[in-house]
Design an enzyme around this catalytic site. Structure first.
Site, PDB file in Angstrom:
ATOM      1  N   GLY A  49       0.832  -1.194   0.000  1.00  0.00           N
ATOM      2  CA  GLY A  49       0.000   0.000   0.000  1.00  0.00           C
ATOM      3  C   GLY A  49       0.864   1.239   0.000  1.00  0.00           C
ATOM      4  O   GLY A  49       2.012   1.203   0.450  1.00  0.00           O
ATOM      5  N   GLN A  54       3.013  10.017   1.011  1.00  0.00           N
ATOM      6  CA  GLN A  54       4.298   9.319   1.100  1.00  0.00           C
ATOM      7  C   GLN A  54       5.201   9.592  -0.104  1.00  0.00           C
ATOM      8  O   GLN A  54       6.383   9.275  -0.068  1.00  0.00           O
ATOM      9  CB  GLN A  54       4.085   7.807   1.238  1.00  0.00           C
ATOM     10  N   CYS A  97       6.075   0.109   7.432  1.00  0.00           N
ATOM     11  CA  CYS A  97       5.695   1.242   6.593  1.00  0.00           C
ATOM     12  C   CYS A  97       6.877   1.639   5.718  1.00  0.00           C
ATOM     13  O   CYS A  97       8.012   1.673   6.194  1.00  0.00           O
ATOM     14  CB  CYS A  97       5.287   2.414   7.487  1.00  0.00           C
ATOM     15  N   LEU A  98       6.610   1.936   4.462  1.00  0.00           N
ATOM     16  CA  LEU A  98       7.686   2.337   3.545  1.00  0.00           C
ATOM     17  C   LEU A  98       8.317   3.663   3.966  1.00  0.00           C
ATOM     18  O   LEU A  98       9.420   3.984   3.550  1.00  0.00           O
ATOM     19  CB  LEU A  98       7.152   2.444   2.113  1.00  0.00           C
ATOM     20  N   HIS A 139      -4.368   1.632   7.663  1.00  0.00           N
ATOM     21  CA  HIS A 139      -2.991   2.133   7.703  1.00  0.00           C
ATOM     22  C   HIS A 139      -2.797   3.250   6.669  1.00  0.00           C
ATOM     23  O   HIS A 139      -2.260   4.317   6.980  1.00  0.00           O
ATOM     24  CB  HIS A 139      -2.029   0.967   7.439  1.00  0.00           C
TER      25      HIS A 139
END
Ligand code: ZN
Length: 177
Positions: A49, A54, A97-98, A139
């Site tokens: 995702g 981001q 999380c990236l 998220h």
């Protein structure tokens, strides 16, 4: 389609409220290209995702998708998403999380959500999600209100570096979201 640089924890864009997309702008070249680039970037990382903030675009768009028989879910693009129902049960899952390199932590969230959003063609969507799909939606939508999974952790003692995660906790599957 270029892969976009990921904003990492500490970048103020991750703490901002993302602006809603004007439905009339969804079909523009810029918006369609942003969606394609989000998907490309997510697949390149790889993650399951990615939210527009981001990649330093503070607008309400998230993309997700996860191949797999058991907990897989279809490629999904949500524009201006809203959760209109939370199931009564809570489940605990490992999240990563990236934008948060090398860390995993346990987060408790409702196990079922009902979501309303627009798709990439501007059409209304209304669906229910469970399992990893529900976790991923919550998220990613947190990124639209300036939150990361660390803010949702109730027990910080589960915070784990990736190398130790692989050593001690790998039997709990956790894709990077
Ligand atoms: Zn994330």
């Amino acid at each position: 389609m270029p892969v976009l640089p990921i904003a990492k924890l500490g970048n103020p864009v991750l703490r901002k409220m993302a602006a809603p997309v004007n439905p009339r702008d969804i079909q523009t070249y810029d918006m369609q290209q942003l969606i394609d680039n989000l998907i490309e970037t997510m697949l390149d990382e790889p993650g399951i995702g990615l939210a527009a903030p981001q990649v330093s675009r503070s607008v309400q768009i998230v993309v997700m998708g996860c191949e797999g028989d058991e907990d897989g879910f279809p490629q999904t693009i949500l524009i201006n998403p809203k959760i209109v129902f939370y199931g009564p049960q809570q489940v605990e899952n490992w999240e990563g999380c990236l934008s948060v390199d090398g860390l995993r932590g346990k987060v408790t969230r409702p196990s079922v959500v009902r979501v309303q959003a627009l798709n990439r063609h501007g059409k209304s969507m209304d669906f229910e999600a469970t399992g990893l799909y529900a976790v991923c939606i919550q998220h990613e939508m947190d990124h639209l209100i300036g939150k990361v999974f660390l803010d949702r952790m109730t027990d910080m003692s589960t915070l784990t570096q990736l190398s130790e995660f692989d050593k001690y906790w790998k039997h709990d599957p956790v894709p990077a979201i």
